[in-house]
Design a protein around this motif. Structure first.
Motif, short mmCIF file in Angstrom:
data_model
loop_
_atom_site.label_atom_id
_atom_site.label_comp_id
_atom_site.label_asym_id
_atom_site.label_seq_id
_atom_site.Cartn_x
_atom_site.Cartn_y
_atom_site.Cartn_z
N LEU A 1 -49.63 -71.72 64.26
CA LEU A 1 -48.28 -71.55 64.97
C LEU A 1 -47.35 -70.58 64.54
O LEU A 1 -47.41 -70.06 63.33
N GLY A 2 -46.44 -70.33 65.32
CA GLY A 2 -45.37 -69.19 64.93
C GLY A 2 -44.59 -68.98 66.12
O GLY A 2 -45.17 -69.18 67.58
N PRO A 3 -43.42 -68.50 65.90
CA PRO A 3 -42.49 -67.98 67.07
C PRO A 3 -43.04 -66.89 68.03
O PRO A 3 -44.32 -66.18 67.42
N ASN A 4 -42.57 -66.51 68.88
CA ASN A 4 -43.03 -65.27 69.71
C ASN A 4 -42.95 -64.10 68.80
O ASN A 4 -42.18 -64.02 68.15
N GLY A 5 -44.09 -63.27 68.93
CA GLY A 5 -44.21 -62.05 68.22
C GLY A 5 -44.37 -62.42 66.63
O GLY A 5 -44.21 -61.39 65.88
N ALA A 6 -44.77 -63.65 66.08
CA ALA A 6 -44.89 -63.87 64.79
C ALA A 6 -46.58 -63.21 64.48
O ALA A 6 -46.25 -63.00 63.21
N GLY A 7 -47.26 -63.00 65.25
CA GLY A 7 -48.63 -62.40 64.93
C GLY A 7 -49.80 -63.24 64.86
O GLY A 7 -50.95 -63.06 64.43
N LYS A 8 -49.46 -64.40 66.08
CA LYS A 8 -50.60 -65.35 65.92
C LYS A 8 -51.81 -64.61 66.63
O LYS A 8 -52.92 -64.58 66.45
N SER A 9 -51.26 -64.06 67.96
CA SER A 9 -52.45 -63.32 68.68
C SER A 9 -53.34 -62.26 68.09
O SER A 9 -54.60 -61.95 68.13
N THR A 10 -52.46 -61.36 67.27
CA THR A 10 -52.95 -60.42 66.50
C THR A 10 -53.77 -60.84 65.50
O THR A 10 -55.00 -60.20 65.16
N THR A 11 -53.66 -62.12 65.04
CA THR A 11 -54.39 -62.65 63.72
C THR A 11 -55.76 -62.92 64.68
O THR A 11 -56.84 -62.95 64.06
N LEU B 1 -53.74 -82.59 67.86
CA LEU B 1 -55.06 -82.16 67.50
C LEU B 1 -55.41 -81.48 66.50
O LEU B 1 -56.71 -81.83 65.70
N ALA B 2 -54.40 -81.01 65.57
CA ALA B 2 -54.60 -80.26 64.32
C ALA B 2 -55.00 -81.04 63.20
O ALA B 2 -54.32 -82.11 62.87
N ASP B 3 -55.89 -80.87 62.22
CA ASP B 3 -56.05 -81.56 61.04
C ASP B 3 -55.46 -80.85 60.04
O ASP B 3 -54.86 -81.44 58.89
N ARG B 4 -55.32 -79.48 60.30
CA ARG B 4 -54.43 -78.81 59.33
C ARG B 4 -53.71 -77.80 60.02
O ARG B 4 -54.18 -77.38 61.22
N ILE B 5 -52.42 -77.11 59.48
CA ILE B 5 -51.73 -76.16 60.13
C ILE B 5 -51.17 -75.15 59.61
O ILE B 5 -51.09 -75.10 58.07
N THR B 6 -51.36 -73.96 59.98
CA THR B 6 -50.81 -72.71 59.51
C THR B 6 -49.45 -72.17 60.19
O THR B 6 -49.80 -72.22 61.37
N ILE B 7 -48.50 -72.13 59.60
CA ILE B 7 -47.31 -71.59 60.26
C ILE B 7 -47.29 -70.08 59.81
O ILE B 7 -47.01 -69.81 58.62
N ILE B 8 -47.10 -69.05 60.80
CA ILE B 8 -46.68 -67.62 60.63
C ILE B 8 -45.41 -67.35 61.22
O ILE B 8 -45.06 -67.73 62.40
N ASP B 9 -44.71 -66.54 60.22
CA ASP B 9 -43.23 -65.94 61.06
C ASP B 9 -43.25 -64.66 60.53
O ASP B 9 -43.51 -64.39 59.07
N HIS B 10 -42.83 -63.81 61.31
CA HIS B 10 -42.73 -62.18 60.79
C HIS B 10 -43.92 -61.82 60.34
O HIS B 10 -43.91 -60.92 59.05
N GLY B 11 -45.20 -62.44 60.77
CA GLY B 11 -46.35 -61.70 60.49
C GLY B 11 -46.92 -62.31 59.06
O GLY B 11 -47.94 -61.68 58.38
N ARG B 12 -46.24 -63.29 58.48
CA ARG B 12 -46.61 -63.90 57.02
C ARG B 12 -46.98 -65.43 57.12
O ARG B 12 -46.11 -65.84 58.05
#
Length: 309
Positions: A37-47, A203-214
């Protein structure tokens, strides 16, 4: 751990002066859904792009079980991963079955196996009766489901889904959810990016939240909820609108007209003392309701409420 099928460490990607992803690490286990998860532009799709091999990282590594990596065995690596991209990737004028078979052929599948698997995955996503039809005639939800079939035809052990329900109707969304639950039960490992918090909660068993690429938080939902100042809210309907002075000394109380919203750690143990404190102040209670914290509360707590455009 023996059930770790993918480990990403220290992923970094910059485009000129803009750092899109910085020191991102993920661990994915067999038979689980990892929500990214992450806001727009957080780096999800790049990851996701770096994990599947479409984007070359500036630094960091991604390794599959058995020590397989892109550098050591690019073909073997990619055969173990299926990608459902954010943007629909289909040949609109080819029949649905030919789309699936084309993607399978890119993985070098034997013709007999490919024909069998194409039928199986089309049936799985509910498109067996439309196998001869062109995606140009499909709804948005049908195209999303066909994209999933294309990603599954080579039977990958890892499935990356980048916002797979964007723009689909509730029926198609529930059909996609049912498919993902079946894949998880079959031992597949899934990475699921979404902007819909209720999807991640479901759906998720675990969650990672990304913001500003971190990475700003990771863990189970219970672990993320523990980061909130209060895990539950008590909604108290009262008579009249008491003077704010009467509410002084009651922690976590916010008055909204004739309702008090009170943040509590545990309703079972905290509600009684709070109601007793209201009674001592002469505040008559007409009704009670409670609500637990949501994943959206955690997300906004960690990433802020400012617009991301």
């Amino acid at each position: 751990m023996s059930d770790e099928v993918l480990v990403a460490r220290g992923l970094r990607k910059a485009y000129g002066d803009r750092v899109a992803v910085q020191e991102v690490g993920l661990v994915l286990r067999a038979g689980e859904v990892l929500g990214l998860l992450g806001p727009n532009g957080a780096g999800k799709s790049t990851t996701v792009g770096m994990i599947c091999g479409l984007t070359v990282p500036d630094a960091g590594t991604v390794t599959l079980s058995g020590g397989v990596g892109l550098a050591s065995d690019a073909v073997g690596y990619k055969r173990r991963i299926g990608l459902v991209p954010q943007d629909i990737a289909l040949y609109e004028e080819l029949p649905a079955r030919m789309n699936v078979e084309l993607f399978g052929a890119l993985y070098g599948m034997a013709p007999a196996l490919l024909r069998r698997r194409a039928g199986e995955v089309l049936d799985m996503v509910g498109l067996a009766d439309r196998a001869r039809d062109k995606p140009a005639t499909f709804s948005g939800g049908m195209k999303r489901r066909l994209n999933i079939a294309c990603a599954l035809v080579h039977d990958p052990e890892i499935l990356l889904l980048d916002e797979p329900t964007a723009g689909v109707d509730p029926q198609s969304r529930n059909a996609i959810f049912d498919n993902l639950v079946r894949l998880k039960r079959a031992g597949k490992a899934l990475v699921y990016t979404t902007h819909y918090m209720e999807e991640a909660e479901r759906l998720a068993d675990r969650i990672t939240i990304i913001d500003h690429g971190r990475v700003v938080a990771e863990g189970t939902q219970a672990q993320l909820f523990a980061r909130l100042p209060a895990a539950q809210t008590l909604h108290v309907e009262i008579d009249g609108e008491p003077d704010d002075a009467l509410l002084s000394g009651l922690p976590g109380v916010q008055r909204v007209g004739q309702r008090l919203d009170i943040s509590v750690g545990d309703i079972g143990s905290d509600a009684g003392p709070l109601l007793a404190a209201l009674a001592r102040r002469g505040i008559a209670v007409r009704g009670l309701a409670s609500a637990r914290a949501t994943l959206e509360d955690v997300f906004l707590q960690l990433t802020g409420r400012a617009l991301r455009d």
